[in-house]
Design a protein around this motif. Structure first.
Motif, PDB file in Angstrom:
ATOM      1  N   ASN A  73       2.517 -14.040  -0.906  1.00 46.36           N
ATOM      2  CA  ASN A  73       1.873 -14.009   0.300  1.00 46.36           C
ATOM      3  C   ASN A  73       1.819 -12.189   0.029  1.00 46.36           C
ATOM      4  O   ASN A  73       1.677 -11.728  -0.932  1.00 46.36           O
ATOM      5  CB  ASN A  73       3.001 -13.358   1.892  1.00 46.36           C
ATOM      6  CG  ASN A  73       3.057 -15.332   2.063  1.00 46.36           C
ATOM      7  OD1 ASN A  73       2.545 -15.712   2.460  1.00 46.36           O
ATOM      8  ND2 ASN A  73       4.466 -15.729   1.191  1.00 46.36           N
ATOM      9  N   ASN A  74       0.814 -11.640   1.484  1.00 46.09           N
ATOM     10  CA  ASN A  74       0.244 -10.193   1.420  1.00 46.09           C
ATOM     11  C   ASN A  74       0.972  -9.750   1.248  1.00 46.09           C
ATOM     12  O   ASN A  74       2.487  -9.366   1.416  1.00 46.09           O
ATOM     13  CB  ASN A  74      -1.137 -10.135   1.283  1.00 46.09           C
ATOM     14  CG  ASN A  74      -2.074 -10.963   2.991  1.00 46.09           C
ATOM     15  OD1 ASN A  74      -2.626 -11.617   1.347  1.00 46.09           O
ATOM     16  ND2 ASN A  74      -2.500 -11.283   2.999  1.00 46.09           N
ATOM     17  N   GLY A  75       0.864  -8.286   0.323  1.00 45.12           N
ATOM     18  CA  GLY A  75       1.797  -7.203   0.654  1.00 45.12           C
ATOM     19  C   GLY A  75       1.166  -6.182   2.088  1.00 45.12           C
ATOM     20  O   GLY A  75       0.153  -6.958   2.841  1.00 45.12           O
ATOM     21  N   GLY A  76       1.822  -5.308   2.443  1.00 46.28           N
ATOM     22  CA  GLY A  76       2.250  -4.727   3.230  1.00 46.28           C
ATOM     23  C   GLY A  76       1.028  -3.257   3.992  1.00 46.28           C
ATOM     24  O   GLY A  76       0.521  -3.195   2.761  1.00 46.28           O
ATOM     25  N   THR A  77       0.208  -2.902   4.928  1.00 46.12           N
ATOM     26  CA  THR A  77      -0.760  -2.482   5.007  1.00 46.12           C
ATOM     27  C   THR A  77       0.126  -0.922   5.757  1.00 46.12           C
ATOM     28  O   THR A  77       1.234  -1.187   6.622  1.00 46.12           O
ATOM     29  CB  THR A  77      -2.047  -2.729   5.272  1.00 46.12           C
ATOM     30  OG1 THR A  77      -2.416  -3.909   5.252  1.00 46.12           O
ATOM     31  CG2 THR A  77      -2.876  -1.765   6.840  1.00 46.12           C
TER      32      THR A  77
ATOM     33  N   ALA B 106       0.724  -1.130   0.362  1.00 40.13           N
ATOM     34  CA  ALA B 106       0.087   0.024   0.028  1.00 40.13           C
ATOM     35  C   ALA B 106       0.992   0.859   0.224  1.00 40.13           C
ATOM     36  O   ALA B 106       1.978   0.952   0.290  1.00 40.13           O
ATOM     37  CB  ALA B 106      -0.906   0.074   1.429  1.00 40.13           C
ATOM     38  N   GLY B 107       0.469   2.232  -0.394  1.00 35.44           N
ATOM     39  CA  GLY B 107       0.743   3.862  -0.756  1.00 35.44           C
ATOM     40  C   GLY B 107       0.761   4.324  -0.105  1.00 35.44           C
ATOM     41  O   GLY B 107       0.055   4.278   1.324  1.00 35.44           O
ATOM     42  N   GLY B 108       1.228   5.148   1.241  1.00 34.00           N
ATOM     43  CA  GLY B 108       1.894   6.005   2.035  1.00 34.00           C
ATOM     44  C   GLY B 108       1.578   7.438   1.798  1.00 34.00           C
ATOM     45  O   GLY B 108       1.422   7.955   0.858  1.00 34.00           O
TER      46      GLY B 108
ATOM     47  N   ALA C 143       4.776   0.596   2.104  1.00 31.71           N
ATOM     48  CA  ALA C 143       4.796  -0.454   2.899  1.00 31.71           C
ATOM     49  C   ALA C 143       5.264  -1.332   1.898  1.00 31.71           C
ATOM     50  O   ALA C 143       5.266  -1.461   0.237  1.00 31.71           O
ATOM     51  CB  ALA C 143       3.255  -1.125   3.220  1.00 31.71           C
ATOM     52  N   GLY C 144       5.796  -2.316   2.270  1.00 35.27           N
ATOM     53  CA  GLY C 144       6.629  -3.553   1.209  1.00 35.27           C
ATOM     54  C   GLY C 144       5.773  -4.436   0.563  1.00 35.27           C
ATOM     55  O   GLY C 144       4.373  -4.561   1.214  1.00 35.27           O
TER      56      GLY C 144
END
Length: 259
Positions: free
Chosen positions: A133-137, A107-109, A146-147
């Motif tokens: 696996n999932n990307g970071g929130t 996700a973008g910050g 997030a990565g």
């Protein structure tokens, strides 16, 4: 006549999103990571497809997410087709959501965007075992993204500091341990970095008004007994014989192998 072959199939990594001043983008998700051991009948033609890395999020616009990586696959008569999906693109800055893929994009910050912007879902489409696996929130409004997720684990949450991508997975099909399919880290104050070629790694996010980065290209590797290697290939793979009695056929582009 038949013989056993081992396969490693890694999709192309996702690209990372573009950033704006004070806002970091999400890292690209890793390409899907799958292995298989199958029985080959002599004369079987195996088609190999190698996925490209996802494109970089262009410019410095909040709307320019990274692109999804291309799928890699093996297929042929009598074989179980193995397809590894491309990694999900990382979101551009200002609170965007990561894309789904083999592993999900981050996700973008944004300092001002609502928190809780989620990473893309990994293992999409679903495989058993899981291909990613999932990307970071993003869990705070501090501006960091997030990565992207990796084959070895989901990306940690981002927002308050530059977050890493999810870990890759080591594999020794070539005779040496090599790590593939790592997620791209989140953007901070620097330009991002392109995912390494032929690994399926996600592109690293950017910060301070830089464009995103492309994901790494995928790879397909076959391992067959030296005595059974036919020598019939297309697409110019790299072939190495005598690796503990195995011939290693490494495809970094589309091609074929006839058993």
């Amino acid at each position: 006549q038949t013989y056993l072959a081992d396969f490693l199939v890694v999709g192309g990594g996702g690209g990372s999103g573009a950033s704006q001043s004070g806002s970091g983008s999400g890292g690209g998700g890793a390409g899907g990571f799958r292995t298989s051991t199958q029985t080959l009948a002599v004369g079987t033609a195996i088609t190999i497809t190698v996925g490209d890395g996802g494109v970089a999020g262009a410019g410095t616009s909040a709307g320019n997410d990274g692109g999804q990586g291309g799928s890699s696959s093996i297929s042929g008569s009598g074989l179980t087709t193995i397809t590894s999906a491309g990694g999900g693109g990382g979101s551009a800055a200002d609170g965007g959501v990561g894309q789904a893929g083999g592993s999900g994009g981050g996700a973008g910050g944004s300092p001002s965007a609502p928190t809780g912007q989620v990473g893309g879902a990994g293992n999409t489409p679903s495989t058993t075992p899981s291909q990613g696996n999932n990307g970071g929130t993003v869990t705070s409004g501090s501006g960091y993204g997030a990565g992207g997720g990796g084959a070895g684990g989901a990306a940690p949450n981002g927002g308050s500091s530059p977050a890493s991508g999810g870990a890759g997975t080591a594999n020794s099909i070539t005779g040496a341990s090599v790590t593939y399919a790592a997620g791209g880290g989140a953007g901070n104050n620097n330009p991002g970095a392109v995912g390494a070629a032929n690994t399926g790694n996600g592109g690293v996010g950017s910060g301070q008004a830089y464009a995103g980065s492309a994901g790494g290209t995928g790879i397909v590797i076959l391992s067959v007994p030296d005595a059974d290697y036919s020598g019939t290939t297309t697409g110019s793979p790299t072939v190495t014989t005598g690796v503990s009695g195995k011939t290693i056929i490494k495809f970094t582009g589309d091609g074929s192998y006839t058993a």
